[in-house]
Design an enzyme around this catalytic site. Structure first.
Site, PDB file in Angstrom:
ATOM      1  N   CYS A  79       0.829  -1.207   0.000  1.00  0.00           N
ATOM      2  CA  CYS A  79       0.000   0.000   0.000  1.00  0.00           C
ATOM      3  C   CYS A  79       0.870   1.266   0.000  1.00  0.00           C
ATOM      4  O   CYS A  79       1.449   1.613  -1.008  1.00  0.00           O
ATOM      5  CB  CYS A  79      -0.977  -0.023   1.177  1.00  0.00           C
ATOM      6  N   HIS A 166      -3.827  -5.010   0.849  1.00  0.00           N
ATOM      7  CA  HIS A 166      -3.293  -5.511   2.124  1.00  0.00           C
ATOM      8  C   HIS A 166      -3.403  -7.036   2.190  1.00  0.00           C
ATOM      9  O   HIS A 166      -4.482  -7.573   2.445  1.00  0.00           O
ATOM     10  CB  HIS A 166      -4.050  -4.885   3.297  1.00  0.00           C
ATOM     11  N   GLU A 168      -2.203  -8.909   4.464  1.00  0.00           N
ATOM     12  CA  GLU A 168      -2.161  -9.369   5.860  1.00  0.00           C
ATOM     13  C   GLU A 168      -3.533  -9.531   6.494  1.00  0.00           C
ATOM     14  O   GLU A 168      -3.673 -10.199   7.522  1.00  0.00           O
ATOM     15  CB  GLU A 168      -1.297  -8.409   6.704  1.00  0.00           C
TER      16      GLU A 168
END
Length: 508
Positions: A79, A166, A168
């Site tokens: 990002c 993202h 994660e």
């Protein structure tokens, strides 16, 4: 440490999740703020640049020099990290015409090793206000979504990758696969970070660091301080002394049960019954912050008194874990205080002891895994988190011995039934809250005007966010009936169905 991934934090709320996902893949990772990046050492094998709430164009964060890593180590920008790489290389980062938050789907994926086993229509999670409009010639696009052309890119002739989404967060369906591809296919890491590996390395380090010195540790009955004690016992044996203080605000029979468990685990522990001192200090105090401060002050006084009885002590051990460390060195400094935290390891200035923190690089779930590998008593290992101030912050209003008794009895029924009916291990934290109100009731033929308690049970991973548990109505009804029938002073039970955020897990 043989190998690690350096995560440079630009302030994203998801940065800890990157580290957690890598740890789940048996890769050791460390988070460092972009304002204080450590010098590279031989153990650093890859670098990840986190997201951020800021724009690369607004000048709030430093323009980090990436030359020590670029072309020398595998690098992944996430990002903001992707936008930083683009901007530093004459790419064009502009405000998005439509702010891109939430789910999106990839519509094209290259055969890059980063996207091995990732489907073309894989869902990803976007959270950014800027977008990368143009990239330089030595960049190549390796993934796109419907609205984001440069969803991922690679810098040619380098193991430098960047993704606009993202990986994660769990909303990115193949996020863990992408991170696995980066650390295994791109960086070639061994993935040997395991509880056993941690225990072996840590006990060896503790032996070398502490030698024959004596160490004291404030035990709380919680997982963190208990696992710290087990590690220290492995390293220095009887040179560790644990001090377990009963502040009169523990759960029913907890002091005796936990003390017994510690002794069965072979820990040299001193039990201190100081409940009267704490209750006296809390008399007439209703403000939750003042309660915490009073408890912290008395704890330090009692702990100091006991510690001074142990001659030649040189170290104070604490159960500090990695989220505490990260918070203290965050990008913008410690976050705003929601409430004071009562740290069991409060250190009086005149003690002059050195600090040892064997768990300071572990997340909470890793602490439990290490405890399990050490053979910790399940009574402690599987305990729900319990606040340092104990029942003092589950009694709204002033604290009295009678209120503590009532709450202990009600709490004991709730927790016992959760265990007996098989719900306890599916709940992250549970307890009963004593409310500062009374309500009308009818018992037999008599009108009553007694106290109200609230049951609280939540699911969570680390306490940062939490949802209320959808316990069966029949179970809640049975618990309520037992409490009302068996605990004198309570005639009404309610169930808290708020989640965090906006509520907190505890009421105070």
């Amino acid at each position: 440490m043989e190998e690690k991934v350096l995560i440079i934090d630009f302030g994203s709320q998801y940065t800890q999740l990157i580290a957690r996902r890598l740890r789940e893949l048996n890769v050791y990772s460390e988070i460092h703020p972009c304002t204080n990046i450590p010098s590279l050492d031989a153990t650093t094998k890859a670098v990840i640049l986190s997201g951020s709430p800021y724009s690369v164009n607004d000048g709030i964060l430093p323009d980090v020099d990436l030359s020590p890593y670029r072309g020398k180590l595998p690098l992944l920008g996430v990002c903001y990290g992707a936008q930083l790489l683009a901007k530093q290389n004459a790419g064009y980062v502009v405000p998005s015409k439509i702010r891109e938050y939430g789910r999106a789907n990839l519509i094209s994926v290259s055969d890059s090793p980063l996207f091995a086993d990732v489907s073309v229509d894989s869902q990803v999670w976007m959270s950014h206000g800027d977008t990368i409009q143009d990239i330089p010639a030595h960049f190549e696009i390796i993934a796109s979504t419907e609205s984001v052309k440069v969803a991922a890119f690679k810098i040619k002739e380098e193991d430098t990758y960047a993704i606009q989404f993202h990986p994660e967060v769990t909303h990115s369906e193949d996020g863990k696969t992408i991170l696995h591809n980066f650390i295994s296919k791109v960086a070639g890491l061994k993935q040997n970070w395991t509880p056993t590996h941690f225990i072996e390395n840590t006990t060896a380090d503790l032996k070398a660091k502490l030698g024959d010195d004596k160490v004291i540790l404030g035990l709380s009955g919680g997982v963190d301080s208990s696992v710290a004690a087990m590690l220290l016992k492995e390293a220095i044996g009887s040179n560790l002394t644990g001090i377990f203080i009963d502040n009169g605000l523990l759960r029913k029979d907890e002091y005796a049960q936990v003390l017994h468990a510690y002794r069965n685990m072979g820990i040299n522990v001193i039990g201190v019954d100081a409940g009267k001192k704490f209750l006296d200090a809390l008399k007439g105090i209703s403000d939750p912050e003042l309660k915490r401060k009073a408890i912290g002050r008395v704890f330090i006084e009692v702990f100091d008194e006991e510690a001074n009885k142990i001659e030649n002590t040189k170290w104070l051990a604490q159960g500090t874990i990695y989220p505490d460390v990260i918070e203290s060195v965050s990008v913008k400094g410690p976050s705003a205080t929601i409430k004071s935290h009562h740290n069991v390891g409060g250190l009086p200035e005149n003690m002059k002891l050195k600090i040892v923190e064997p768990l300071r690089m572990l997340f909470k779930d890793e602490v439990r895994n290490v405890g399990a590998a050490l053979g910790m008593d399940p009574i402690i290992l599987n305990r729900h988190p319990f606040p340092g101030p104990g029942l003092a912050i589950r009694i709204l209003g002033d604290i009295t011995e009678e209120k503590v008794r009532i709450l202990q009895e009600a709490d004991h029924i709730f927790i016992s039934e959760l265990k007996d009916k098989g719900h306890y291990n599916n709940v992250w934290q549970a307890g009963v809250v004593y409310l500062p109100i009374q309500s009308v009731g009818v018992m037999g033929d008599e009108r009553t005007y007694e106290n109200v308690v609230s049951l609280r049970a939540v699911t969570s991973v680390d306490g940062m966010t939490a949802d209320f548990c959808h316990l069966p109505h029949t179970f809640l009804g049975m618990v309520a009936n037992r409490i009302i029938n068996e605990v004198k002073g309570i005639n009404r039970v309610v169930y808290d169905i708020s989640s965090k955020p906006p509520a907190t897990i505890e009421w105070e």
